[in-house]
Write a protein that holds these residues in place. Structure first.
Motif, PDB file in Angstrom:
ATOM      1  N   PRO A 133      -0.419   6.426   6.272  1.00 49.46           N
ATOM      2  CA  PRO A 133      -1.454   5.913   7.175  1.00 49.46           C
ATOM      3  C   PRO A 133      -2.829   6.535   6.939  1.00 49.46           C
ATOM      4  O   PRO A 133      -3.829   6.046   7.478  1.00 49.46           O
ATOM      5  N   LYS A 134      -2.903   7.598   6.147  1.00 51.20           N
ATOM      6  CA  LYS A 134      -4.166   8.296   5.928  1.00 51.20           C
ATOM      7  C   LYS A 134      -4.894   7.829   4.667  1.00 51.20           C
ATOM      8  O   LYS A 134      -5.994   8.302   4.378  1.00 51.20           O
ATOM      9  N   THR A 135      -4.271   6.930   3.907  1.00 51.33           N
ATOM     10  CA  THR A 135      -4.880   6.429   2.675  1.00 51.33           C
ATOM     11  C   THR A 135      -4.993   4.914   2.747  1.00 51.33           C
ATOM     12  O   THR A 135      -4.010   4.243   3.080  1.00 51.33           O
ATOM     13  N   PRO A 136      -6.143   4.343   2.440  1.00 51.05           N
ATOM     14  CA  PRO A 136      -6.259   2.880   2.438  1.00 51.05           C
ATOM     15  C   PRO A 136      -5.241   2.267   1.480  1.00 51.05           C
ATOM     16  O   PRO A 136      -5.060   2.748   0.353  1.00 51.05           O
ATOM     17  N   ILE A 137      -4.591   1.206   1.918  1.00 52.44           N
ATOM     18  CA  ILE A 137      -3.570   0.592   1.080  1.00 52.44           C
ATOM     19  C   ILE A 137      -4.186   0.069  -0.211  1.00 52.44           C
ATOM     20  O   ILE A 137      -3.530   0.026  -1.259  1.00 52.44           O
ATOM     21  N   GLU A 138      -5.470  -0.305  -0.187  1.00 54.56           N
ATOM     22  CA  GLU A 138      -6.130  -0.767  -1.402  1.00 54.56           C
ATOM     23  C   GLU A 138      -6.163   0.334  -2.467  1.00 54.56           C
ATOM     24  O   GLU A 138      -5.959   0.064  -3.658  1.00 54.56           O
ATOM     25  N   PHE A 166       4.394  -4.093   5.115  1.00 51.58           N
ATOM     26  CA  PHE A 166       4.820  -4.600   3.810  1.00 51.58           C
ATOM     27  C   PHE A 166       4.134  -5.928   3.500  1.00 51.58           C
ATOM     28  O   PHE A 166       3.684  -6.167   2.377  1.00 51.58           O
ATOM     29  N   ALA A 167       4.028  -6.809   4.512  1.00 44.66           N
ATOM     30  CA  ALA A 167       3.341  -8.078   4.324  1.00 44.66           C
ATOM     31  C   ALA A 167       1.876  -7.845   3.948  1.00 44.66           C
ATOM     32  O   ALA A 167       1.323  -8.539   3.081  1.00 44.66           O
ATOM     33  N   LYS A 168       1.254  -6.872   4.589  1.00 43.86           N
ATOM     34  CA  LYS A 168      -0.142  -6.545   4.268  1.00 43.86           C
ATOM     35  C   LYS A 168      -0.268  -6.074   2.823  1.00 43.86           C
ATOM     36  O   LYS A 168      -1.203  -6.462   2.108  1.00 43.86           O
ATOM     37  N   ALA A 169       0.677  -5.248   2.389  1.00 45.48           N
ATOM     38  CA  ALA A 169       0.632  -4.743   1.013  1.00 45.48           C
ATOM     39  C   ALA A 169       0.812  -5.876   0.008  1.00 45.48           C
ATOM     40  O   ALA A 169       0.108  -5.941  -1.014  1.00 45.48           O
ATOM     41  N   LEU A 170       1.739  -6.776   0.267  1.00 42.81           N
ATOM     42  CA  LEU A 170       1.955  -7.908  -0.635  1.00 42.81           C
ATOM     43  C   LEU A 170       0.720  -8.804  -0.693  1.00 42.81           C
ATOM     44  O   LEU A 170       0.284  -9.226  -1.780  1.00 42.81           O
ATOM     45  N   TYR A 171       0.150  -9.088   0.464  1.00 45.76           N
ATOM     46  CA  TYR A 171      -1.044  -9.932   0.521  1.00 45.76           C
ATOM     47  C   TYR A 171      -2.217  -9.275  -0.211  1.00 45.76           C
ATOM     48  O   TYR A 171      -2.941  -9.939  -0.980  1.00 45.76           O
ATOM     49  N   THR A 172      -2.391  -7.975   0.005  1.00 42.28           N
ATOM     50  CA  THR A 172      -3.513  -7.274  -0.611  1.00 42.28           C
ATOM     51  C   THR A 172      -3.378  -7.237  -2.125  1.00 42.28           C
ATOM     52  O   THR A 172      -4.363  -7.418  -2.861  1.00 42.28           O
TER      53      THR A 172
END
Length: 326
Positions: A133-138, A166-172
């Motif tokens: 949670p402390k690092t941007p997923i991007e 997980f959905a956010k990571a896949l979308y990104t």
């Protein structure tokens, strides 16, 4: 041994993955119940003899000694192109800043450390061990993409997070054209079925390979309720996962015993066959510290539960708090 594609990839993996958290020097890391190298090697060798080609470890297991033991054993017992090696990144590897997490700095440092310990130029599957949670997923996704493009990993995987994450990571990843996660390693067994609500349907929809960890609930589904083991008596994390729901889980564990007795097989085969039958599941991750455990795991793949048996195993389950993301 049956082999299947790993999620949406062209990679063939055995229907069982050998989890290697149990293989590591007992005086290194947090787990005193792990097997030292000489003992560990026999299980890795036997797994290969049984047709297992998929091996999962992590940088944090036994302070890196699991990767060292697994790497040496696989070099001795198999050709590199015959095995699929998976490891993970996220946990604390040293004190102080940047010693853990999923920053670009941490990922680039830890992939090289893992490759050195494993004694290989690449891993087949590089997984984030938890959500950071402390690092941007991007930042995390771009660093992982660069690891793949550098040839240090063939595929990427994730583990233990909420379905929205997980959905956010896949979308990104799709949005930026970065390498997509191909697998999800999550907490799924007969006494923790919360993944059926959102994560497993998401994985089915997105063709993600599911690699359940703790499919036998850290041994609780393999023995009478109340029975224990050396590992269970010292496994604080296992206690966090299951102690609070012990009373509710007892009826499920009893049902496993009933089906196993009727079938004339060990409880482990019933519990593992139930996990493996889910259409989202690619390969359950099984640990083994006794020789018969590997044999039981392979035998479970041939066991087909009837609809009545599945109903008996599932009917006593009660909703649980979601655990395993910590």
């Amino acid at each position: 041994m049956e082999y299947v594609k790993l999620g949406p990839t062209g990679l063939d993996v055995s229907r069982l993955c050998l989890g290697c958290m149990s293989y590591g020097e007992p005086d290194r890391g947090a787990h005193t119940w792990t097997l030292p190298e000489d003992d560990s090697r026999e299980f890795i060798r036997r797994a290969i003899e049984l047709g297992v080609n998929f091996f999962d470890t992590a940088n944090v297991y036994s302070d890196g000694s699991s990767e060292e033991i697994v790497g040496r054993a696989l070099r001795d017992f198999a050709r590199r192109d015959e095995v699929v090696i998976a490891t993970k990144v996220h946990g604390v590897m040293r004190p102080g800043p940047n010693g853990s997490g999923l920053s670009r700095k941490a990922i680039m440092t830890e992939i090289d450390n893992s490759l050195r310990r494993l004694g290989t130029d690449y891993v087949d599957l590089y997984q984030i061990h938890r959500w950071d949670p402390k690092t941007p997923i991007e930042e995390t996704l771009e660093a992982l993409h660069d690891v793949v493009k550098a040839g240090k990993a063939r595929y990427l995987g994730a583990s233990s997070m909420y379905a929205w994450q997980f959905a956010k990571a896949l979308y990104t990843a799709d949005l930026h054209g970065w390498t997509r996660f191909a697998t999800m390693q999550n907490h799924y067994n007969l006494i923790h079925r919360e993944e059926e609500r959102e994560m497993l349907p998401l994985c089915l929809d997105q063709r993600i390979g599911v690699l359940p960890w703790s499919p036998l609930a850290r041994g609780r589904l393999t023995r009478e309720p109340g029975a224990t083991s050396d590992r269970q008596s010292t496994d604080a994390y296992g206690g966090m996962l299951y102690d609070a729901t012990e009373a509710a889980d007892r009826r499920v564990i009893d049902a496993v015993g009933v089906v196993a007795q009727r079938r004339g097989v060990p409880r482990a085969q019933i519990a593992l066959a139930w996990v493996a039958r889910h259409p989202a599941v690619t390969a359950p991750i099984v640990g083994a510290t006794k020789p018969y455990q590997l044999e039981d795991a392979v035998a479970a793949l041939e066991l087909r539960l009837t609809d009545d048996e599945v109903t008996l195993l599932e009917e006593h389950y009660l909703p649980h708090p979601v655990v395993g993301f910590q």
